[in-house]
Enzyme design. Sequence first.
Site, PDB file in Angstrom:
ATOM      1  N   ARG A 231      68.007  33.203  62.507  1.00 10.50           N
ATOM      2  CA  ARG A 231      68.133  32.518  63.249  1.00 10.50           C
ATOM      3  C   ARG A 231      66.047  32.793  63.765  1.00 10.50           C
ATOM      4  O   ARG A 231      66.180  33.912  63.884  1.00 10.50           O
ATOM      5  CB  ARG A 231      68.783  33.463  64.603  1.00 10.50           C
ATOM      6  CG  ARG A 231      70.321  32.190  64.801  1.00 10.50           C
ATOM      7  CD  ARG A 231      70.178  31.204  64.733  1.00 10.50           C
ATOM      8  NE  ARG A 231      71.604  30.099  65.121  1.00 10.50           N
ATOM      9  CZ  ARG A 231      72.438  29.624  64.234  1.00 10.50           C
ATOM     10  NH1 ARG A 231      71.830  29.572  63.065  1.00 10.50           N
ATOM     11  NH2 ARG A 231      73.083  29.204  64.682  1.00 10.50           N
ATOM     12  N   GLU A 260      63.932  24.586  68.073  1.00 13.74           N
ATOM     13  CA  GLU A 260      63.618  24.249  66.703  1.00 13.74           C
ATOM     14  C   GLU A 260      64.239  22.075  67.290  1.00 13.74           C
ATOM     15  O   GLU A 260      64.958  22.520  68.378  1.00 13.74           O
ATOM     16  CB  GLU A 260      65.227  24.209  65.654  1.00 13.74           C
ATOM     17  CG  GLU A 260      64.793  25.700  64.868  1.00 13.74           C
ATOM     18  CD  GLU A 260      66.251  25.748  63.906  1.00 13.74           C
ATOM     19  OE1 GLU A 260      66.906  24.880  63.938  1.00 13.74           O
ATOM     20  OE2 GLU A 260      65.797  27.288  63.423  1.00 13.74           O
ATOM     21  N   HIS A 278      65.242  23.931  58.405  1.00 18.12           N
ATOM     22  CA  HIS A 278      66.355  24.924  58.740  1.00 18.12           C
ATOM     23  C   HIS A 278      67.718  24.196  57.490  1.00 18.12           C
ATOM     24  O   HIS A 278      68.454  23.259  58.173  1.00 18.12           O
ATOM     25  CB  HIS A 278      66.937  24.444  60.350  1.00 18.12           C
ATOM     26  CG  HIS A 278      68.240  25.159  60.442  1.00 18.12           C
ATOM     27  ND1 HIS A 278      68.015  25.416  61.912  1.00 18.12           N
ATOM     28  CD2 HIS A 278      69.187  25.743  59.643  1.00 18.12           C
ATOM     29  CE1 HIS A 278      69.780  26.817  61.812  1.00 18.12           C
ATOM     30  NE2 HIS A 278      69.675  26.706  60.659  1.00 18.12           N
TER      31      HIS A 278
END
Length: 321
Positions: A231, A260, A278
């Site tokens: 994360r 994000e 990601h």
Amino acid sequence: MSKRTILIPGNIHQRILARLTDIFTVIRISTADIALLNDQLVNEISGIASMGVIPNSLIARLPNLEIIAHFGVGYDVIDANYAARQGVIVSNTPDVLSEEVADTTVGLLLNTLRELPQAENYLRQGRWAKEGNYPLTKLTLRGRKIGIYGLGRIGLEIAKRLEAFGVCIEYHTRSKKVDVSYGYRSSLLELAQQNDTLIAIVPSNAATDHSVTSEVLSALGPQGVFINVGRGTVIDENVLIHALENGVIAGAGLDVFEVEPSTPTRLFDFPNVSLLPHVASASIHTRDLMADLVVDNLINWFDGKPALTPVIETINLQRSI
Ligand code: A2R
């Protein structure tokens, strides 16, 4: 199984939508906002399938909600302790993505050390023919000492893969794992002091957020490399940028970011940083497996069986069968 009503707030994987629509009454709203539901729906909804934030204010206002089936292994977007207190199960999608994420981690590590994306761009831009060979890379995996921060399902798969590369592997978790032979370090700082490459694969929580401090980065040393596939919140991006600007570490590879999908553009300027949007689990194969697990958790639960993969905070709510 009686036909239950499942709420889908925001975007969802197509396969989840298709499979749920066959079995349940599916209600879609644009965001997880109670104001978007009328009184009848508020009373009818007994499950949620989601991949984004589910606020406590929504959970609190759905009196017949039994389960939230989350798409993804990390579920920091849901307050699972609060859900447990409300008697609501939360499930996630562990295991089915671990190998894909581990594969991507090795790729990101190699991209960071050996500048493979930059080398490919060099070729594509016709620079190889015009300017000669791509410069030798300053960094290599050879001789590296890898510290894995988080040795859970994914961390273990990363370690297994890296073993094949003949590198030294250690780890830090809160408790020493009894069934692994990798060296254990009882603090993150000690892990960084004893290794030059740090791979973060821990969940986001109060203890891990911003835990990769400037002191931890300094401990990796000037040849140090930081890889993050867990994360983005594990590090303050300003701290990382400062460390890169000042040569505190030699490079970084990031698949996850603090907020994000925004990515600090200052990171784009570093030649020694490799960035991914990601995508660690983002293959059709693996995302289909995750989607199926979301749906199968709901089916099992409403069929009177335990959810397949409830998160630890809500595990005690499982029905006995
Ligand atoms: O601390 P332990 O013994 O429970 O080990 C877990 C470790 N971990 C921590 N290590 C150090 N300090 C902490 N405060 C801390 N909190 C957790 O992270 C365990 O080894 C690992 C998590 O492993 P799993 O629960 O099996 O998660 P998995 O499937 O490997 O996924 C990790 C994360 C997800 O939560 C998403 O955020 C991301 O990767 O996709």
